[in-house]
Design a protein around this motif. Structure first.
Motif, short mmCIF file in Angstrom:
data_model
loop_
_atom_site.label_atom_id
_atom_site.label_comp_id
_atom_site.label_asym_id
_atom_site.label_seq_id
_atom_site.Cartn_x
_atom_site.Cartn_y
_atom_site.Cartn_z
N GLY A 55 38.15 43.18 38.18
CA GLY A 55 38.06 44.51 38.79
C GLY A 55 37.07 44.52 39.93
O GLY A 55 35.97 43.99 39.82
N LEU A 75 42.50 44.77 39.23
CA LEU A 75 42.28 46.21 39.35
C LEU A 75 41.52 46.48 40.65
O LEU A 75 40.37 46.07 40.82
CB LEU A 75 41.49 46.73 38.15
CG LEU A 75 42.10 46.45 36.77
CD1 LEU A 75 41.20 46.97 35.67
CD2 LEU A 75 43.50 47.06 36.67
N GLY A 109 37.70 49.60 40.42
CA GLY A 109 38.46 48.82 39.44
C GLY A 109 37.56 48.08 38.48
O GLY A 109 37.93 47.84 37.32
#
Length: 271
Positions: free
Chosen positions: A108, A41, A112
């Motif tokens: 992430g 992410l 993210g």
């Protein structure tokens, strides 16, 4: 990015890519390699390539890498849908459903990472391990200067930047650049807190990677690590399953470019 690193990044093409239906929008994804799934992410305003092009070839040697572009980012169209971490985390789950992935490691970076924390809170059964790179679960996790910058950001700051160049290269509708920036900046300006009690309930092992000067408040970071079971005297009790890495001489942006360091931490943690 140097010419050498760009050519290196171009050597690997996704095994699959496309759009998954998720909560009323179409979310773009790319899949690389084979093995246990790991979902990436990206940070705010980034594309998959900008954020992960150096890391994907390494990870894809042993893993099935699923990289997602969140609402309005990269190939994923801009949407008027209200931007919320809960919805974005649900989008990740919907992409996993679409790709028939029961559970995965989630990595992430920055924005993210916030979505990854939210995913851990609301979809614990779908999470194996969590990796947070230079990110927070509440506004107070940043040093005050970061929060004040978020409140003053304007779309013109990003005019003709590498972020706009990357967006223009892949966005389905380039005219949405300014509305996308305005949506993201309004969201960034709102204080948020996913809750200490929710972080303390995360049962999956968590690896936090932070640069020593990446804008994260290190006092708050130590508290976060304690909520995750860390910060103990491990000579007198078991080593916690979560880990904290502070990388010296790194800013928020430079940290993500330390491919070898990040790969080494990921390898040892995810083994």
């Amino acid at each position: 990015m140097t010419a050498a690193s760009t050519s290196n990044a171009q050597q690997i093409k996704p095994a699959a890519s496309g759009y998954a239906p998720a909560n009323g929008i179409q979310v773009y994804y790319e899949v690389y390699g084979e093995g246990k799934p790991i979902v990436l992410l990206h940070g705010a305003y980034y594309t998959i390539e900008m954020n992960w092009s150096q890391l994907i070839p390494e990870l894809a040697k042993t893993r099935k890498v699923i990289a997602i572009e969140m609402q309005g980012h990269g190939h994923t169209p801009y949407s008027d849908r209200k931007l919320s971490r809960a919805t974005l985390a649900s989008d990740v789950e919907k992409v996993m459903d679409y790709l028939k992935v029961d559970s995965a490691d989630i990595v992430g970076y920055s924005f993210g990472g916030q979505v990854a924390y939210q995913f851990a809170i609301q979809s614990p059964a779908r999470l194996r391990n969590l990796v947070i790179i230079s990110s927070v679960y509440k506004s107070e996790g940043w040093v005050p200067e970061i929060s004040s910058v978020f409140k003053k950001m304007k779309p013109e700051f990003f005019a003709n930047s590498p972020l706009q160049t990357a967006y223009d290269a892949v966005a389905p509708d380039k005219t949405k650049w300014i509305p996308f920036l305005e949506q993201m900046m309004a969201h960034a300006g709102e204080p948020f807190n996913l809750g200490d009690e929710n972080i303390a309930k995360i049962t999956a092992p968590v690896l936090i990677i932070s640069g020593d000067n990446d804008g994260m408040d290190k006092v708050e970071l130590a508290k976060t690590y304690k909520l995750l079971g860390g910060g103990v005297a491990a000579d007198m009790q078991p080593m916690p399953k979560s880990q904290l890495a502070i990388v010296p001489n790194q800013s928020h942006v430079s940290l993500m470019k330390q491919t070898k360091i990040i790969c080494a931490y990921l390898d040892s943690f995810l083994q």
